[in-house]
Scaffold this active site. Structure first.
Site, PDB file in Angstrom:
ATOM      1  N   ASP A  47      -1.383  10.592  -3.234  1.00 48.75           N
ATOM      2  CA  ASP A  47      -0.721   9.537  -3.548  1.00 48.75           C
ATOM      3  C   ASP A  47       0.873   9.840  -3.035  1.00 48.75           C
ATOM      4  O   ASP A  47       1.324  10.783  -3.768  1.00 48.75           O
ATOM      5  CB  ASP A  47      -0.717   8.920  -5.110  1.00 48.75           C
ATOM      6  CG  ASP A  47      -0.036   7.883  -5.351  1.00 48.75           C
ATOM      7  OD1 ASP A  47       0.146   6.878  -4.675  1.00 48.75           O
ATOM      8  OD2 ASP A  47       0.263   7.526  -6.598  1.00 48.75           O
ATOM      9  N   HIS A  88       7.244   0.379  -9.776  1.00 49.05           N
ATOM     10  CA  HIS A  88       6.295   1.613 -10.497  1.00 49.05           C
ATOM     11  C   HIS A  88       6.902   1.573 -12.021  1.00 49.05           C
ATOM     12  O   HIS A  88       8.285   1.498 -12.363  1.00 49.05           O
ATOM     13  CB  HIS A  88       6.886   2.839  -9.864  1.00 49.05           C
ATOM     14  CG  HIS A  88       6.264   2.989  -8.404  1.00 49.05           C
ATOM     15  ND1 HIS A  88       6.763   3.338  -7.309  1.00 49.05           N
ATOM     16  CD2 HIS A  88       4.780   2.952  -8.194  1.00 49.05           C
ATOM     17  CE1 HIS A  88       5.854   3.410  -6.448  1.00 49.05           C
ATOM     18  NE2 HIS A  88       4.603   3.264  -6.785  1.00 49.05           N
ATOM     19  N   GLY A  89       6.163   1.845 -12.958  1.00 46.56           N
ATOM     20  CA  GLY A  89       6.707   2.029 -14.314  1.00 46.56           C
ATOM     21  C   GLY A  89       6.311   0.922 -15.115  1.00 46.56           C
ATOM     22  O   GLY A  89       5.408   0.204 -14.677  1.00 46.56           O
ATOM     23  N   HIS A  94       1.112  -1.324  -5.016  1.00 48.63           N
ATOM     24  CA  HIS A  94       1.554  -0.316  -5.876  1.00 48.63           C
ATOM     25  C   HIS A  94       2.245  -0.859  -7.178  1.00 48.63           C
ATOM     26  O   HIS A  94       2.768  -1.751  -6.912  1.00 48.63           O
ATOM     27  CB  HIS A  94       2.555   0.652  -5.194  1.00 48.63           C
ATOM     28  CG  HIS A  94       1.863   1.546  -4.420  1.00 48.63           C
ATOM     29  ND1 HIS A  94       2.029   3.270  -4.616  1.00 48.63           N
ATOM     30  CD2 HIS A  94       1.168   1.453  -3.104  1.00 48.63           C
ATOM     31  CE1 HIS A  94       1.234   3.678  -3.649  1.00 48.63           C
ATOM     32  NE2 HIS A  94       0.890   2.857  -2.828  1.00 48.63           N
ATOM     33  N   ASN A 122      -2.819   0.348  -7.472  1.00 51.29           N
ATOM     34  CA  ASN A 122      -2.498   1.733  -8.012  1.00 51.29           C
ATOM     35  C   ASN A 122      -2.231   1.289  -9.762  1.00 51.29           C
ATOM     36  O   ASN A 122      -1.438   0.551  -9.830  1.00 51.29           O
ATOM     37  CB  ASN A 122      -1.356   2.339  -7.430  1.00 51.29           C
ATOM     38  CG  ASN A 122      -1.699   2.774  -5.846  1.00 51.29           C
ATOM     39  OD1 ASN A 122      -2.562   2.150  -5.234  1.00 51.29           O
ATOM     40  ND2 ASN A 122      -0.964   3.806  -5.518  1.00 51.29           N
TER      41      ASN A 122
HETATM   42 ZN   LIG Z   1       3.005   3.987  -5.738  1.00 55.36          ZN
END
Ligand SMILES: [Zn+2]
Length: 288
Positions: A80, A180-181, A210, A232
């Protein structure tokens, strides 16, 4: 059975579902994710970020590869967010079957160049490649990569077509508003589903989302219907795993990992199962 990412995602693209790519950071998580995928008969992408590879150690890879071979569901082992050509060579050497090269923070021509170089190396030995175009947000310091949410650049459809044609990538991570997060309470994530539709119409290859943790379920479900074939999930399963572990560890007498970890793994598997259903991946192992 162990597959490369291209073969795994081709079926998802044809049958309109998304394969969950769960990030694992230790062997217990790997076992738990494999178990729930088998229980639900869902194809699986074991995603391991370079920081997670460092934490796991290269010696864990033979065990993960063997687990994939013996599994009753199709599994790809995916590097990744590869950050360099050298990392991709490492992934090839230690047995990954799929890699991502993330040049999304580079100027466009440099992203094309590094991605093209990675595709040449990976395809030569049978691995598939995911590229990224546009930028994904980063919500907290623990998130793997990205930019401030205010600075997200959405993927440009025409540029995406040019990128895929010139690099030869097998799948493409697109930026349609995810980060992300974990989203803070006051931030309401919103996916640009019209943009997704526009990109998929021009580019009928597997598209990747993502930063899929914390987005509203109905938006994620719609994105799957509109052509996202890999999602993801990292934060959501790790939060479930460690929240339960904190609870268990409140009992200060506990010492053995085989009493501490199973309830945490059960909580993680519950979240993973919900994602598998949401992505319409349950039962799809029979299509391979
Ligand atoms: Zn990612």
């Amino acid at each position: 059975m162990l597959l490369n990412g291209r073969d795994l995602l081709a079926v998802a693209n044809e049958h309109n579902f998304a394969v969950p790519a769960f990030n694992i950071s230790d062997f217990a998580m790997f076992n738990g994710i494999l178990e729930i995928s088998e229980e639900r008969q869902a194809p699986l992408i074991v995603a391991i970020h370079p920081d997670e590879v460092s934490h796991l150690g290269h010696n864990a890879l033979p065990g993960i590869i063997q687990g994939a071979h013996r599994s009753s569901v199709p599994v790809a082992i995916h590097w990744d967010h590869g950050g360099s050509y050298e990392q991709i060579l490492t992934a090839i050497q230690i047995g990954f079957t799929s890699v991502m090269i993330d040049g999304s923070m580079l100027p466009y021509e440099e992203n094309v160049a590094i991605t093209r170089r990675v595709v040449e190396a990976a395809h030569a030995v049978g691995l598939s490649v995911e590229g990224e175009l546009g930028t994904i947000g980063k919500l907290d310091e623990q998130a793997e990569s990205g930019v401030a949410v205010s600075a997200i650049t959405h993927t440009d459809p025409a540029q995406a077509v040019d990128f895929v044609r010139r690099t030869g990538v097998d799948s493409l991570a697109i930026a349609i508003g995810t980060a992300h997060g974990l989203y803070p309470k006051h931030v309401k994530p919103e996916l640009k589903l019209d943009l997704l539709q526009e990109i998929k119409a021009l580019l009928p290859i597997p598209l990747v989302l993502h930063g899929g943790s914390g987005n509203p379920d109905d938006e994620i479900g719609q994105s799957v219907k509109l052509g996202i074939n890999k999602i993801n999930i990292s934060s959501d399963i790790k939060v479930a795993y460690h929240d339960k572990m904190r609870e268990v560890l409140a009992d200060l007498t506990l010492r053995e990992p085989n009493t501490i970890q199973p309830p945490a793994l059960a909580a993680m598997k519950e979240v993973a199962a919900q994602k598998i259903e949401l992505f319409d991946a349950a039962g799809k192992a029979s299509l391979y």
